[in-house]
Design an enzyme around this catalytic site. Structure first.
Site, PDB file in Angstrom:
ATOM      1  CE  LYS A 163      -0.313  28.221  -2.994  1.00 59.64           C
ATOM      2  NZ  LYS A 163      -0.976  29.006  -4.081  1.00 59.64           N
ATOM      3  NE  ARG A 210      -3.173   0.453  -0.721  1.00 57.44           N
ATOM      4  CZ  ARG A 210      -3.531   0.469  -1.988  1.00 57.44           C
ATOM      5  NH1 ARG A 210      -3.275   1.551  -2.731  1.00 57.44           N
ATOM      6  NH2 ARG A 210      -4.113  -0.565  -2.542  1.00 57.44           N
ATOM      7  CD  GLU A 261       3.602  38.250  -3.092  1.00 53.12           C
ATOM      8  OE1 GLU A 261       3.502  37.021  -3.074  1.00 53.12           O
ATOM      9  OE2 GLU A 261       2.814  39.003  -2.489  1.00 53.12           O
ATOM     10  CE  LYS A 279       3.716  34.575  -1.107  1.00 49.81           C
ATOM     11  NZ  LYS A 279       2.876  33.376  -1.342  1.00 49.81           N
ATOM     12  CG  ASP A 325       1.656  37.169  -6.484  1.00 52.19           C
ATOM     13  OD1 ASP A 325       1.640  36.010  -6.927  1.00 52.19           O
ATOM     14  OD2 ASP A 325       0.825  37.605  -5.671  1.00 52.19           O
TER      15      ASP A 325
END
Length: 285
Positions: free
Chosen positions: A137, A102, A202, A169, A224
């Protein structure tokens, strides 16, 4: 990115935790109906089309579960596969093969999906200088596997985590009191902590890019959520001062156009958070 030693340690942790989670105090189904000395062979069968990934990881899993298991590889990481292909055979104690099954399938299905999507994006960038990057992410607990899959698919890794690169950021800028304040404080902190890590900043506008450029020591500017026209202006403005990266909702329909704006990198969270697992099976021979 982190060192090879750190990366391998992450893989070890993934395997140990996954086996703990899945096997616990024993695979009672196999223990109850399959003799301990029974041996067999299983094949990794592909039931989909794409790029295979996770073969080398599977070998690590088999070795961890039972060093006596033997793997005969027919298709390597990064190669194209089609329905019906056999990637490898694994032979040895039947109980051991079933114990590892698995984890091997879960990892390879996920990794192959990510590698396939990354290869698709990388192919869209052919003929440009732009390279596709992943992001943070990722699925908690298996980031190392997902970032490995991106590399197998022809992409490049962004920072691995919060500790191996500084990425200033919008929220950092606002909380710190502005771009210059954030960069100045960051450089002071890195000097005090004797940290040799790169700084990305950013930018939300061309005006912010101009301010970033007044500060030395920035490795890359993250452009961005800019449109095509402003991205071209941003690239021209930055020139050779530092590297450039576009991000913000870029998909297969827009990635080529952003690359043609001249950016060095395009980052996409979709490489790891928006994929469908490749259909694979481990079947006894």
């Amino acid at each position: 990115m982190i060192s090879k030693e750190q990366f391998n340690n992450e893989l070890d942790l993934i395997i140990k935790n996954a086996i703990r989670e899945d096997v616990g105090n024993g695979d009672h189904t196999s223990l109850s109906c399959i003799p301990a000395d029974a041996k067999g062979t299983a094949k990794l069968l592909v039931k989909d089309n794409g790029i295979i990934a996770g073969v080398e990881f599977a070998k690590q899993v088999f070795k961890y579960v039972d060093a006596g298991l033997q793997v005969e590889t027919f298709i390597n990481d990064g190669e194209k596969v089609k329905y019906g292909d056999i990637v490898f055979h694994v032979s040895g104690k039947s109980q051991s093969i079933l114990m590892a099954e698995r984890l091997v399938l879960n990892a390879m299905q996920r990794m192959s999906a990510i590698a396939t999507k990354t290869a698709f994006f990388a192919d869209l960038l052919k003929g440009t200088k732009t390279k596709v990057l992943d992001t943070r992410k990722t699925t908690p607990g298996i980031r190392a596997l997902e970032k490995w899959a991106v590399r197998i698919g022809g992409g490049e890794n962004h920072r691995f985590a919060l500790y191996d690169m500084v990425m200033i950021k919008d929220n950092h800028i606002d909380f710190a009191g502005g771009i210059t304040a954030a960069i100045t404080k960051t450089k002071k902190y890195l000097t005090e902590k004797n940290l040799d890590i790169k700084i990305i900043v950013e930018a939300r506008s061309l005006a912010e890019i101009k301010e970033i450029l007044t500060n030395k020591g920035v490795y890359r500017i993250l452009i961005d959520n800019f449109n095509y026209e402003d991205t071209k202006k941003a690239v021209a403005l930055i020139g050779d001062a530092c590297l450039t990266e576009s991000s913000g909702g870029i998909n297969e329909e827009t990635i080529r156009k952003y690359a043609e704006c001249g950016v060095d990198f395009i980052s996409s969270g979709a490489l790891t958070h928006s994929v469908y697992n490749m259909d694979l099976s481990l079947k006894a021979l």
